[in-house]
Write a protein that holds these residues in place. Sequence first.
Motif: not given
Length: 449
Positions: A292-307
């Motif tokens: 319900g909030k107007k928010v976005i969080t980014r993680f940069v430098g992360v390899q995509s994996n199952e987690y």
Amino acid sequence: MAILALKEVDFLKYILIIEFYILPYTPQFGGSQRMHFLSEYLYNNSYKVCALGAKVGIPNFFGVKPEYEMIHLPLKKRPYLILSDSIPGDNAYGKKKNLIIITRKGIKRIARLTFDFFWNDPTSLAAFLSLLWIKDNKKQIIEIIEKKKIDIVLISGPAFSMFKLGKTLRRVFNEKLKIIFDYRDPWNTKKNKKLISLQIEKRLLDVPDKIVLASEKLVENIGVNFGINTNRLEYVYNGFSEKSWGVVGENRVDSFDEGKLVLLSAGACGLFHYSKKNPYPFFEAYKKFHIGKKVITRFVGVQSNEYTLEVKSEIGNDIEFFPQKPQKEVLELMTYADVNLIFNVDIKNAAFIIRGKFFDYLKANKVICGIAVPNTDFISWIKRHKLGFYCENTIESIYSLLEKIYGLWDCGKLQEERKNCGINIDNFSRENQNAKYKSIIEGLYVKEL
């Protein structure tokens, strides 16, 4: 041997900087940027600089164009391949592939336990690769020093087994060659003084003329714990690159997140199950907070994996994960963000942790949010200079802080929390910190004369 050409300039002294991973043969820019920026600074200030490292992996300059000389020596011995995760030409192995994988896992486990017993390196097998490389190339390194009439050798760790090369060079050249250990990721704060590795560390720290550490706290710690004369110890902060920040904003587009609270974490976090660097409590708190909030969080430098896929599937479009990006893009993302996040879950070594990315956050001049053990060094900076917020790495603490941040953002008062009390941010540029490094080097020349 690969050598990148050096343009003709008049120089005063010749310095050789040795690090296992140097551009362009480095898996990530963050792991080699410290020595790159030092090399660049010295080169632009009348020093002849040669950077020497291993030729391993796929070349990638990460958008950087070094002008100083570079030499890359190959890792000739190949037994380390059996310890890697990939299988060359694995389609050809057919039914034997599973057996090879199982065997390899067993060998890796034994090798890791063996290397950890002797070397306190933060990444498994780093010591082994460096020792192989030294054994392959020490004769050639000695010849390079002699041929080029090198005045000073600077060796950077990790891998900490690289410092063994310093012992060899001292034996060959005696006191004629000045040696510096760049020890800004100190060995004894990684796995806390295993008996054998501690003795190896003490012996190697007797070798250099100077040991350069990452903070004043580390100078005190190393001096007391190892009985080293503080005249041999110096500290130089990692700092931010004024040159890199100088191009931030060129051809810049407007932020595409207007009307949202933007949180950013830049730099590898080890996002996989059970990782010690995994900010698991943040994700659990964020799952509840973002609704319900107007928010976005980014993680940069992360390899995509199952987690990361699992976290993304639960949270949806309010969280994003990106692999490594060019440095300019990462710095711009820091300025787009309302809050820059920095984590530490390492309890044992908290007092010495002030990550290099923290100084870029300083320069970005946005609110910094430290989620960490209370005595973490960068938390003390946030408190002392009123740079933003901090909380412990628990779900409840993080959720409460996120709600507070959102409330301030919603009423337009969030940036007021970045006060910069009693701090001159320009002092922490890499250029200013490298000027201090240059004075340390020049002090060795004065002593020589």
